[in-house]
Design an enzyme around this catalytic site. Sequence first.
Site, PDB file in Angstrom:
ATOM      1  N   ASP A  76       0.840  -1.196   0.000  1.00 56.90           N
ATOM      2  CA  ASP A  76       0.000   0.000   0.000  1.00 56.90           C
ATOM      3  C   ASP A  76       0.875   1.246   0.000  1.00 56.90           C
ATOM      4  O   ASP A  76       1.997   1.229   0.525  1.00 56.90           O
ATOM      5  CB  ASP A  76      -0.915   0.036   1.233  1.00 56.90           C
ATOM      6  N   ASP A  78       0.747   5.364   1.022  1.00 59.26           N
ATOM      7  CA  ASP A  78       0.075   6.496   1.643  1.00 59.26           C
ATOM      8  C   ASP A  78       0.823   7.766   1.268  1.00 59.26           C
ATOM      9  O   ASP A  78       2.042   7.758   1.066  1.00 59.26           O
ATOM     10  CB  ASP A  78       0.049   6.354   3.161  1.00 59.26           C
ATOM     11  N   ASP A 176       4.585   7.033  14.918  1.00 66.59           N
ATOM     12  CA  ASP A 176       4.966   6.143  16.006  1.00 66.59           C
ATOM     13  C   ASP A 176       6.454   5.797  16.041  1.00 66.59           C
ATOM     14  O   ASP A 176       7.181   6.174  16.954  1.00 66.59           O
ATOM     15  CB  ASP A 176       4.101   4.874  15.994  1.00 66.59           C
TER      16      ASP A 176
END
Length: 507
Positions: A76, A78, A176
């Site tokens: 994926d 982003d 994170d």
Amino acid sequence: MIKKFIDKLLGKGPKSASGAPLGKRVEVPKEQHGIDLSLVDERAIKVVRTLAEAGHEAYIVGGAVRDLLLGLRPKDFDVATSATPEQVKALFRRAFIIGRRFRIVHVVFGRGRDHEVIEVSTFRALIDAAATEQVAGNEKTSKGELANKTSVVDASGRVLRDNVWGPQIEDAARRDFTVNAMYYDPQRELVVDYHGGLADAKKKLLRMIGDPATRYREDPVRIIRVVRFAAKLGFEIEPKTRAPIQEMAALLDNVPASRTFDEMIKLLQTGHALASIEQLRKQGLHRGVFPVLDVALDEAQRHDGREKFVRLALADTDRRVGEGKPVAPSFMLACMLWHDVLDRWQKVKAQGEPPFPALQQAIDAAFDARIGDISGRGKLAADMREIWMMQPRFDRRSGRVPYTLIEQPRFRAGFDFLRLRADAGEIDAELAEWWEDFSLGTDEEREALIEQARESEGKRRKSAGGDAEPAGEPAKKRRRRRRKPAGAGANAGTPAGEGSAPPSGGD
């Protein structure tokens, strides 16, 4: 001078008002990062280019950059940008603003099964939990208080709303792990690194940005993410990042069940499911975090046959992911919960309940105990039920039953389940081989296989002195059954398990 150079290399820099490290912008050229542009999805490049041409900053971000640095093709992509969700939506024909906790934009390319979504998020500002508006409840109990709010935390410090836009340097600080906080500009082939993520990627190290305990309180799901990334990437968890994990695990109870359920599915679909299970054990998260996974992780249940079956199922899942084949969550969950269903089914039948309603009760009980509110809704539960209910029908190899069974939409999943049962030694391997031959055979070969099965059953009855019950069942009088009409559905008309041995395992 040397200290400044090291600080720049490690991404050290000033702190925000909340004490979180802001990092320092380091631009890494292609000669140093070595990303192969051919691994980047052209649609992600198009999104970045469109935003840039409209005057906005835009980068591929997060796990995709990490994987590119490791020489992997990301699944994926982003994109992070300085544009607001409304500005992003205005630039693309098929773009949809979604989410409440985090408002993001899904830019959709293609249609049907071949469609692809590029997720676009706006750079977010750091929030100071101590100075942020706090509510006593959660997403469900505090809906009224959350309405039209951009930044809210609960009593434990978990972020319920985070829609305050800010500069890229703050956006990086609120991510994170350092390896997930890098930005890649595919047009200039430049990596922007604020927190030493490139160095950590090379060291194969997972390191939390900021104080780990605070970051886990902001979003307890990070506890699961660190386990998943460690298993998927083969990275070590930095000691300070690992230290609070067990203490903070109780915070996962406050996370919506649907979100933890989705994270559990991700654990099993990375292609490293077995490694994820071992990593959960290693971090002390092997009991109570995921009721479904408790079946596989509970030490008390490791030697009742289910451990071998579950490990075979997870290994098969990892193999399929590695080969680029699709993996259905329903199949994995059916494997995890099969022994719960089987045990309950046998107990209910022993109380005098007919086989079919007994099996239905067993399935309902397994859903209630292990999955909760999510279990009864949607295609996931329906597919699991169909896989389980198909198993007793594999014991019937006469008349039109085999022909109607192989026409079922979920036949392949049911057969793969049967094959795993055979691999685990729970059923005779001959049964799985017969069904594989039947499903692939010509009309003549299928007729011969049915005749072969009829003769084999006759021999078993003769050697048993009459109507022999299948292995594992006490002998009892067999009731003569009416044949179902050809073309009947997989679960229609015939009580599952009647006239045949109950399945003794599953896939």
